[in-house]
Write an enzyme that holds these catalytic residues in place. Structure first.
Site, PDB file in Angstrom:
ATOM      1  N   ASP A 113       9.289   2.757  -0.700  1.00  8.10           N
ATOM      2  CA  ASP A 113       8.454   3.430   0.240  1.00  8.10           C
ATOM      3  C   ASP A 113       8.600   3.290   1.503  1.00  8.10           C
ATOM      4  O   ASP A 113       8.392   2.159   2.179  1.00  8.10           O
ATOM      5  CB  ASP A 113       7.027   2.931  -0.276  1.00  8.10           C
ATOM      6  CG  ASP A 113       5.845   3.364   0.631  1.00  8.10           C
ATOM      7  OD1 ASP A 113       4.547   3.380   0.403  1.00  8.10           O
ATOM      8  OD2 ASP A 113       6.006   4.177   1.784  1.00  8.10           O
TER       9      ASP A 113
ATOM     10  N   LYS B 272       4.478   9.461   8.545  1.00  9.18           N
ATOM     11  CA  LYS B 272       4.506   9.013   9.911  1.00  9.18           C
ATOM     12  C   LYS B 272       5.396   9.641  10.971  1.00  9.18           C
ATOM     13  O   LYS B 272       5.336  10.795  11.372  1.00  9.18           O
ATOM     14  CB  LYS B 272       4.541   7.490   9.879  1.00  9.18           C
ATOM     15  CG  LYS B 272       3.270   6.864   9.056  1.00  9.18           C
ATOM     16  CD  LYS B 272       3.472   5.616   9.076  1.00  9.18           C
ATOM     17  CE  LYS B 272       2.257   4.702   8.027  1.00  9.18           C
ATOM     18  NZ  LYS B 272       0.927   4.790   8.433  1.00  9.18           N
TER      19      LYS B 272
ATOM     20  N   TYR C 144       0.959  -1.161  -0.243  1.00  6.45           N
ATOM     21  CA  TYR C 144      -0.018   0.084   0.070  1.00  6.45           C
ATOM     22  C   TYR C 144       0.815   1.228   0.091  1.00  6.45           C
ATOM     23  O   TYR C 144       1.896   1.351   0.653  1.00  6.45           O
ATOM     24  CB  TYR C 144      -0.895   0.253   1.071  1.00  6.45           C
ATOM     25  CG  TYR C 144      -1.890   1.221   1.358  1.00  6.45           C
ATOM     26  CD1 TYR C 144      -1.491   2.312   2.377  1.00  6.45           C
ATOM     27  CD2 TYR C 144      -2.886   1.332   0.428  1.00  6.45           C
ATOM     28  CE1 TYR C 144      -2.507   3.206   2.604  1.00  6.45           C
ATOM     29  CE2 TYR C 144      -3.846   2.466   0.712  1.00  6.45           C
ATOM     30  CZ  TYR C 144      -3.641   3.251   1.665  1.00  6.45           C
ATOM     31  OH  TYR C 144      -4.221   4.606   1.719  1.00  6.45           O
TER      32      TYR C 144
HETATM   33  P1  KE4 Z   1      -0.829   8.258   4.489  1.00  9.01           P
HETATM   34  O1  KE4 Z   1      -1.150   9.116   3.098  1.00  9.01           O
HETATM   35  O2  KE4 Z   1      -2.003   7.458   5.034  1.00  9.01           O
HETATM   36  O3  KE4 Z   1      -0.132   9.259   5.177  1.00  9.01           O
HETATM   37  O4  KE4 Z   1       0.258   7.202   3.928  1.00  9.01           O
HETATM   38  C1  KE4 Z   1      -0.088   6.352   2.914  1.00  9.01           C
HETATM   39  C2  KE4 Z   1       0.928   5.140   3.041  1.00  9.01           C
HETATM   40  C3  KE4 Z   1       1.947   4.885   2.266  1.00  9.01           C
HETATM   41  N1  KE4 Z   1       2.877   4.079   2.462  1.00  9.01           N
HETATM   42  C4  KE4 Z   1       2.905   3.084   3.255  1.00  9.01           C
HETATM   43  C5  KE4 Z   1       3.854   1.947   3.303  1.00  9.01           C
HETATM   44  C6  KE4 Z   1       1.736   3.196   4.531  1.00  9.01           C
HETATM   45  O5  KE4 Z   1       1.640   2.171   5.404  1.00  9.01           O
HETATM   46  C7  KE4 Z   1       0.877   4.149   4.161  1.00  9.01           C
HETATM   47  C8  KE4 Z   1      -0.327   4.382   5.289  1.00  9.01           C
HETATM   48  N2  KE4 Z   1      -0.273   3.218   6.338  1.00  9.01           N
HETATM   49  C9  KE4 Z   1      -1.742   2.948   6.710  1.00  9.01           C
HETATM   50  C10 KE4 Z   1      -1.734   1.956   7.617  1.00  9.01           C
HETATM   51  N3  KE4 Z   1      -1.528   0.683   7.024  1.00  9.01           N
HETATM   52  C11 KE4 Z   1      -2.389   4.242   7.351  1.00  9.01           C
HETATM   53  C12 KE4 Z   1      -3.515   4.222   8.263  1.00  9.01           C
HETATM   54  C13 KE4 Z   1      -4.687   4.441   7.458  1.00  9.01           C
HETATM   55  O6  KE4 Z   1      -4.927   4.427   6.041  1.00  9.01           O
HETATM   56  O7  KE4 Z   1      -5.775   4.980   8.200  1.00  9.01           O
END
Ligand code: KE4
Length: 429
Positions: free
Chosen positions: A239, A267, A144
């Protein structure tokens, strides 16, 4: 555990917010039941709206690596807020956090701040396409990279949980330029280079996957990607939104000793405020506006409060690298305790772990990619999740997520977690 107040708050929320939440994974769809509304958090603990104290293994999906409401970060935000909350003009602090990130992370010369991990990954792909003049990218089923169209093709995290790996609204044109491979399967990557010679701008990967649960790369896998990228002049994008500033000061590049061409962050970098970033050697970053032609922008990019929080977080980690070792030791203790209890119970399970990322899968096969992660028994996972929640342990509400330990967790908290698991297993049918 009582949840009356969370339940009534959820009813109200659903009237004015889609699904009652501002991010789908929080809605407990994968585990059922009512999402917990949090009132406040401190250190390793969440305090919900019904007065329950929960030991937190999500740490806000990664950012709270030093524990919730870490005093120096709160102070930095308050001091910054007293001077104003946003200017839309450059500030010295943006240079300071960029200099610190460049010092901590190998192989990068420049970094651009954005407002989320999604924005970081989306921008990194555009930069790779602009730099190479090529259009296709390779991603991995189950990884993701945020909710940008190009990535919602067999994505992980909430997208898998929803069983809707290809989200409506993503056009065929977009999907055509995103090629899918299997995690830990180099053959499935080499295949695309044979099919699309000189057309692949980048491979984007979670160097340690966290959105299928935690899936570490098998020996030789990431090294193989590096070789394929070098052979085909394709960029390797790590990533590191999850792994950055968590697996080591230099993230997965340092931990795995492999050089990426572009890295993305989020994060931890924001200390709990909305921050993402992407970084690369200056030869690549010089293609980014306003220096180069690849456009990317953001009203709140480099926001002073977020920079103050992020700088304080990074400074603390950089000056106290033993934090990473502590996190690894605590996660290993948790792993061993869970392994013992579950071995005794004799049910099928696998625990994956790397650094302070860990996940439990109710399956008797190794979990090495999305298919094997999806083989996990979700009914067992639901029982486990709610059983642990009733014992005051807050875990990710999906089998397709990694746990994130934080430095405020004590070994006593971990002992309590293992005791909770023993109770859950004692009632296990
Ligand atoms: P954000 O756009 O949510 O800040 O980041 C996206 C993203 C990009 N790359 C990786 C490896 C990530 O894990 C994420 C976002 N992680 C999720 C949890 N698996 C955020 C939680 C959510 O979607 O509310």
């Amino acid at each position: 555990m009582r949840y009356q107040r969370s339940s009534s708050l959820f009813q109200s929320a659903q009237k004015v917010i889609p699904g009652g939440v501002n991010s789908p994974v929080r809605a407990f769809k994968a585990v059922g039941g009512t999402p917990i509304f949090v009132e406040k958090a401190k250190g390793a603990y969440l305090y919900d709206e019904d007065g329950n104290r929960l030991i937190d293994y999500i740490s806000s999906w990664g950012p709270m690596i030093l524990g919730h409401a870490f005093e120096p970060v709160l102070e930095a935000i308050k001091t910054s807020a007293d001077r104003g909350t946003s200017y839309g003009m450059p500030t010295e602090l943006e240079t300071k956090i960029a200099e610190l990130a460049v010092k901590m992370v190998p192989n990068i010369d420049k970094i651009r701040m954005v407002n989320s991990g999604t924005e970081a990954c989306m921008s990194a792909v555009r930069l790779a396409r602009g730099y190479t003049g090529r259009e296709k990218i390779i991603k991995f089923a189950g990884c993701y990279h945020g909710h940008s169209d190009a990535f919602l093709i067999q994505a992980g995290s909430g997208a898998v949980t929803f069983g809707a790996p290809n989200s409506p609204g993503v056009t065929k044109g977009t999907a055509r330029d995103t090629l899918l491979s299997k995690y830990n399967d180099l053959e499935s990557v080499a295949f695309h280079f044979d099919q699309h010679p000189q057309q692949i701008a980048a491979i984007i990967i979670e160097p340690v996957a966290g959105n299928m649960g935690c899936i570490p790369p098998q020996a030789g896998f990431i090294e193989g990607l590096r070789r394929l990228c070098d052979t085909h002049q394709t960029l390797l994008i790590f990533d590191e939104v999850m792994t950055g500033f968590r697996l080591a000061r230099g993230g997965a590049q340092e931990r795995l000793q492999i050089k990426a061409d572009i890295c993305t962050y989020g994060k931890v970098l924001g200390g709990g405020l909305p921050v993402g970033a992407f970084a690369a050697p200056k030869e690549i970053m010089s293609h980014l506006a306003p220096e180069g032609p690849v456009y990317q922008a953001g009203t709140l990019s480099g926001n002073p409060l977020a920079m103050a929080a992020g700088f304080t977080m990074l400074k603390t980690l950089n000056e106290n690298p033993e934090i990473f070792e502590r996190l690894d030791n605590k996660t290993e203790t948790l792993h061993q305790g869970m392994q013992e209890v579950l071995d005794k119970k004799g049910i099928p399970f696998h625990i994956n772990r790397l650094g302070s990322m860990i996940s439990l899968h109710f399956t008797d096969s190794e979990v090495v990619d999305l298919d094997s992660a999806a083989d996990g028994n979700n009914d067992s996972f639901k029982k486990y999740f709610h059983g642990m929640l009733n014992e005051g342990i807050y875990l990710p509400p999906s089998a397709f997520e990694s746990y994130f330990l934080n430095d405020a967790l004590s070994f006593e908290d971990i002992e309590k977690t293992i005791t909770a698991l023993k109770k859950v297993m004692a009632l296990w049918k």
